[in-house]
Write a protein that holds these residues in place. Structure first.
Motif, PDB file in Angstrom:
ATOM      1  N   LYS A 164       0.835  -1.210   0.000  1.00 43.09           N
ATOM      2  CA  LYS A 164       0.000   0.000   0.000  1.00 43.09           C
ATOM      3  C   LYS A 164       0.871   1.262   0.000  1.00 43.09           C
ATOM      4  O   LYS A 164       0.617   2.218  -0.741  1.00 43.09           O
ATOM      5  CB  LYS A 164      -0.916   0.021   1.238  1.00 43.09           C
ATOM      6  CG  LYS A 164      -2.227  -0.688   0.998  1.00 43.09           C
ATOM      7  CD  LYS A 164      -3.130  -0.524   2.212  1.00 43.09           C
ATOM      8  CE  LYS A 164      -4.282  -1.537   2.154  1.00 43.09           C
ATOM      9  NZ  LYS A 164      -4.702  -1.946   3.503  1.00 43.09           N
ATOM     10  N   VAL A 165       1.900   1.199   0.841  1.00 42.98           N
ATOM     11  CA  VAL A 165       2.810   2.354   0.914  1.00 42.98           C
ATOM     12  C   VAL A 165       3.447   2.604  -0.438  1.00 42.98           C
ATOM     13  O   VAL A 165       3.454   3.718  -0.968  1.00 42.98           O
ATOM     14  CB  VAL A 165       3.898   2.147   1.994  1.00 42.98           C
ATOM     15  CG1 VAL A 165       4.966   3.238   1.896  1.00 42.98           C
ATOM     16  CG2 VAL A 165       3.274   2.117   3.371  1.00 42.98           C
ATOM     17  N   ILE A 166       3.954   1.509  -1.009  1.00 43.86           N
ATOM     18  CA  ILE A 166       4.646   1.637  -2.291  1.00 43.86           C
ATOM     19  C   ILE A 166       3.680   2.116  -3.368  1.00 43.86           C
ATOM     20  O   ILE A 166       4.021   2.964  -4.195  1.00 43.86           O
ATOM     21  CB  ILE A 166       5.296   0.287  -2.681  1.00 43.86           C
ATOM     22  CG1 ILE A 166       6.449  -0.013  -1.717  1.00 43.86           C
ATOM     23  CG2 ILE A 166       5.802   0.332  -4.113  1.00 43.86           C
ATOM     24  CD1 ILE A 166       6.993  -1.421  -1.855  1.00 43.86           C
ATOM     25  N   ASP A 167       2.449   1.569  -3.317  1.00 43.52           N
ATOM     26  CA  ASP A 167       1.444   1.972  -4.301  1.00 43.52           C
ATOM     27  C   ASP A 167       1.110   3.460  -4.199  1.00 43.52           C
ATOM     28  O   ASP A 167       0.766   4.099  -5.188  1.00 43.52           O
ATOM     29  CB  ASP A 167       0.158   1.152  -4.098  1.00 43.52           C
ATOM     30  CG  ASP A 167       0.147  -0.042  -5.051  1.00 43.52           C
ATOM     31  OD1 ASP A 167       1.009  -0.061  -5.956  1.00 43.52           O
ATOM     32  OD2 ASP A 167      -0.715  -0.912  -4.875  1.00 43.52           O
ATOM     33  N   SER A 168       1.191   3.937  -2.977  1.00 45.66           N
ATOM     34  CA  SER A 168       0.815   5.346  -2.791  1.00 45.66           C
ATOM     35  C   SER A 168       1.866   6.296  -3.370  1.00 45.66           C
ATOM     36  O   SER A 168       1.618   7.478  -3.538  1.00 45.66           O
ATOM     37  CB  SER A 168       0.604   5.645  -1.303  1.00 45.66           C
ATOM     38  OG  SER A 168       1.860   5.685  -0.657  1.00 45.66           O
ATOM     39  N   VAL A 169       3.054   5.752  -3.619  1.00 45.93           N
ATOM     40  CA  VAL A 169       4.105   6.599  -4.203  1.00 45.93           C
ATOM     41  C   VAL A 169       3.726   6.893  -5.647  1.00 45.93           C
ATOM     42  O   VAL A 169       3.443   5.974  -6.395  1.00 45.93           O
ATOM     43  CB  VAL A 169       5.476   5.884  -4.148  1.00 45.93           C
ATOM     44  CG1 VAL A 169       6.533   6.687  -4.887  1.00 45.93           C
ATOM     45  CG2 VAL A 169       5.873   5.647  -2.706  1.00 45.93           C
ATOM     46  N   PRO A 170       3.663   8.159  -6.041  1.00 43.84           N
ATOM     47  CA  PRO A 170       3.159   8.490  -7.382  1.00 43.84           C
ATOM     48  C   PRO A 170       4.204   8.301  -8.480  1.00 43.84           C
ATOM     49  O   PRO A 170       4.071   8.861  -9.549  1.00 43.84           O
ATOM     50  CB  PRO A 170       2.757   9.957  -7.232  1.00 43.84           C
ATOM     51  CG  PRO A 170       3.692  10.488  -6.208  1.00 43.84           C
ATOM     52  CD  PRO A 170       4.024   9.359  -5.277  1.00 43.84           C
ATOM     53  N   HIS A 171       5.247   7.576  -8.198  1.00 40.60           N
ATOM     54  CA  HIS A 171       6.283   7.353  -9.206  1.00 40.60           C
ATOM     55  C   HIS A 171       6.505   5.857  -9.328  1.00 40.60           C
ATOM     56  O   HIS A 171       6.352   5.138  -8.355  1.00 40.60           O
ATOM     57  CB  HIS A 171       7.593   8.019  -8.782  1.00 40.60           C
ATOM     58  CG  HIS A 171       7.432   9.458  -8.447  1.00 40.60           C
ATOM     59  ND1 HIS A 171       7.260  10.428  -9.401  1.00 40.60           N
ATOM     60  CD2 HIS A 171       7.396  10.094  -7.245  1.00 40.60           C
ATOM     61  CE1 HIS A 171       7.136  11.610  -8.821  1.00 40.60           C
ATOM     62  NE2 HIS A 171       7.201  11.427  -7.487  1.00 40.60           N
TER      63      HIS A 171
END
Ligand code: C2E
Ligand code: SIN
Ligand code: SIN
Ligand code: FE
Ligand code: FE
Length: 656
Positions: free
Chosen positions: A47-54
């Protein structure tokens, strides 16, 4: 081993197994628990990684296959094993483009984090700038097991950075940053154009290091004042030294750099080169000053017809405005064909003061005869300047000789001397010629005035000679001793002077006294020269002599101001005099003065009708007339100064 022992042993084994089973069961539970925990953690991580917009993904170091990727990655969250290149647009796939440094290959090789920028240009007209970060995950042996790649589109950031850079580096101004000690931490490249330094050369130097010492001291003080309050400042003018040494005037504006605690950490600012502007301002100021100087000379010419005064004003303006060491004006003497020193300043010796040059000789003579400006850039190298042996002491280098021409005639030469080389511009030369023009006008109008004054003086002299002639003729006819008129005149003037009369009034008194009895010209000899007392009819005629004087003199403008004595010298303070019976102050002061002198002199002289009275009797008689006949102030002044006034017989009896 007995049974008991065996049972006990079995019992113990059983217990052991139970413990073991329990342990196994517990461990299983633990394992289960940890799996669950791990699942939760990776869900969270995803989820954290997904939230990164890059785009963000993790690959195996061996084959670059994707282990994990966030939803921003092209491959999405697909769980199928995928080669990392496939997540890239194939055209920009890092290892395909030639000359491109593949960040993951670099991470694998160096085992260190790597940052690479690359241009992503597959979409027409939308070139993007991508920044790629690679990061190694090492196993227990320190080898790269997995790698993280993280990409960012920095096109916009880069653009604004570029814009800022373009602005800071292409503006004609110089942008800088200094720390709290005023030492440069940044200088835009424009400083090279302004001050000749490369930006790097300034780092560490303070802004005061770039100024002449005095200026540095001044600016440091001012900067200290501003920085004390951490205030922005604008348009501080300061003079800086270009790397090649010449002065550059900058106008500085700056804003403070404050840290989180609002402490001043330095200044960020902008410098503009205002040298040219200052030069223009200076030129305007200079022009204004020069116009003022010309105006001042103009006014001096108008106000003072004294040529000496005007020429000295011109010389002072020449030296002041043209910033030269010395200047002089030589006047042309047409009869002798010479140039003679008339005014000058700035000389150490009197070498030039006795200059008398033949026209055509020397540089001044050349300027006069050729009617052109003579310029000698270096007198040491020229042989024409042999005016005086003292000239070498003056140590002049540059010379200008400008002819003074008024109404087409050369009236003199303006000379300018400087003890170093002069590099004048057109304006300087123009102004020199304007000043020369003014000098020419001054000399011309002074000559005009002098001529006028001379003819005026001649006229006055002629008039006065006429008056003297009349006065002498009168003395002769009246059988007076020669010099009577001069004697009374001298005494009258002296008393008048003692009573504060000066200037033109004194001149009129002198003329009036000389002519006091001019009216007796109209009295027949039989009355005037009668040896005895006059009868009533004779007196009537005699009392007309002041009126005759008035009638004779009043048509002459020049003598009208001198009429008071001839017309009023027989008036008395109490109003019983003649011809008009004036009283007290109605009688002009000069006539009141003269009446005293007249009686004094008449009684001291022989008359056809009686001999001279002794001195004591005369003075006593005068005292007796005080108040009724004579003005007490005049009598008092006379008696107080009697000795002085009468003790100048030589003067009194000498011919003027
Ligand atoms: P002046 O002889 O030059 O005298 C000027 C004035 O001095 C007289 O004005 C008078 O104020 C005073 N003064 C002169 N002589 C005597 C004097 O003997 N006694 C006194 N007390 N005062 C004297 P004034 O009186 O108006 O006379 C004007 C002029 O008239 C005289 O000028 C003179 O030319 C003539 N004059 C006056 N008295 C006689 C006179 O008795 N015989 C003749 N022939 N002429 C006289
Ligand atoms: C004076 O000495 O007081 C004036 C004399 C004169 O002006 O002749
Ligand atoms: C004089 O002494 O000649 C003057 C006589 C007068 O004022 O009347
Ligand atoms: Fe008289
Ligand atoms: Fe008289």
């Amino acid at each position: 081993m007995n049974r008991d022992t065996l049972e006990k042993k079995l019992e113990r084994e059983k217990q052991k197994n139970e413990i073991l089973e329990n342990m196994i069961e517990g461990k299983t539970r633990n394992i289960y628990f940890e799996k669950e925990k791990f699942r939760e953690q990776s869900e969270f991580l995803k989820k954290v990684i997904d939230s990164v917009p890059h785009p963000f993904f993790v690959v195996n170091a061996d084959d670059y296959s994707i282990i994990m990727a966030n939803s921003s990655t092209h491959a999405g969250t697909s769980s199928k094993k995928i080669h990392c290149y496939e997540v890239m647009h194939h055209k920009t796939a890092p290892c395909i483009n030639e000359g491109y440094l593949c960040p993951l290959a670099e991470v694998k090789r160096t085992k260190k984090p790597v940052t690479v920028e690359h241009v992503h240009s597959d979409i027409p007209n939308n070139t993007r700038l991508i920044q790629v970060f690679g990061y190694p995950i090492l196993d227990n042996n320190g080898d790269v097991a997995q790698m993280i790649e993280y990409t960012m589109d920095i096109t916009e950031q880069k653009e604004s950075l570029d814009r800022f850079k373009a602005m800071t580096e292409n503006t004609s101004d110089w942008i800088w940053e200094v720390d709290e000690n005023a030492a440069y931490t940044y200088a835009s490249p424009r400083v090279k154009d302004l001050l000749g330094y490369e930006p790097e050369e300034l780092i560490g130097r303070t802004l005061f290091d770039l100024m002449p010492p005095e200026e540095a001291e001044r600016v440091a003080k001012e900067f200290g004042r501003i920085a004390k309050d951490g205030m922005p400042f604008s348009r501080l003018e300061n003079t800086n030294l270009h790397k090649d040494g010449h002065h550059v005037v900058l106008e500085t504006s700056g804003v403070p750099i404050l840290d989180a605690n609002k402490h001043l950490r330095g200044y960020r600012g902008i410098d503009r080169d205002i040298t040219v502007r200052k030069e223009i301002e200076e030129r305007n100021r200079c022009q204004l000053q020069r116009l003022t100087a010309l105006r001042k000379i103009d006014m001096t010419i108008t106000a003072s017809l004294d040529q000496h005064v005007t020429l000295n004003v011109i010389i002072n303006e020449v030296i002041g405005q043209l910033k030269v060491d010395a200047a002089d004006i030589l006047l042309y003497k047409p009869v002798l064909q010479t140039l003679e020193y008339a005014a000058g300043s700035g000389f150490r010796t009197q070498a030039l003061q006795y200059s008398r040059l033949k026209v055509g000789e020397s540089y001044a003579g050349q300027a006069a005869s050729e009617r052109c400006v003579v310029h000698i850039p270096d007198l040491h190298k020229a042989d024409g300047f042999r005016r005086s042996v003292y000239m070498t002491e003056e140590n002049f280098i540059s010379y200008y000789g400008v002819p003074l021409i008024a109404k087409g005639n050369v009236t003199g030469v303006l000379e300018v001397f400087h003890r170093s080389a002069l590099e004048p511009d057109d304006e300087w030369l123009g102004f020199l010629e304007s000043l020369a023009g003014q000098a020419a006008i001054a000399i011309d109008s002074a000559a005009l005035f002098e001529g006028m004054q001379r003819s005026n003086l001649a006229l006055i002299t002629a008039y006065d000679a006429t008056i003297e002639g009349w006065s002498r003729a009168l003395d002769l006819r009246d059988k007076e001793t020669e010099g009577h008129s001069h004697r009374v005149t001298e005494l009258t003037v002296r008393i008048a002077h003692a009573m504060g009369i000066r200037g033109a009034e004194q001149v009129h008194i002198r003329r009036g006294a000389l002519l006091h009895d001019i009216g007796k010209m109209g009295i027949p000899d039989r009355i005037l020269l009668k040896p005895g007392p006059l009868n009533e009819e004779e007196w009537e005629i005699m009392r007309k002599h002041p009126v005759f004087a008035y009638e004779m003199l009043s048509p002459i403008d020049y003598l009208r101001p001198a009429l008071d004595i001839p017309y009023c010298h027989h008036e008395k303070m109490d109003g019983t005099g003649y011809p008009r019976g004036l009283k007290g102050e109605q009688i002009p002061l000069s006539a009141r003065i003269f009446a005293v002198v007249d009686i004094l002199d008449a009684l001291s002289s022989d008359r056809p009708y009686r001999p001279a009275w002794p001195n004591e009797k005369v003075l006593e008689h005068i005292r007796s007339l005080t108040g009724g006949h004579l003005d007490p102030n005049v009598v008092e002044t006379f008696l107080e100064n009697e000795k002085d006034l009468l003790s100048l017989p030589v003067l009194c009896y000498s011919k003027a």
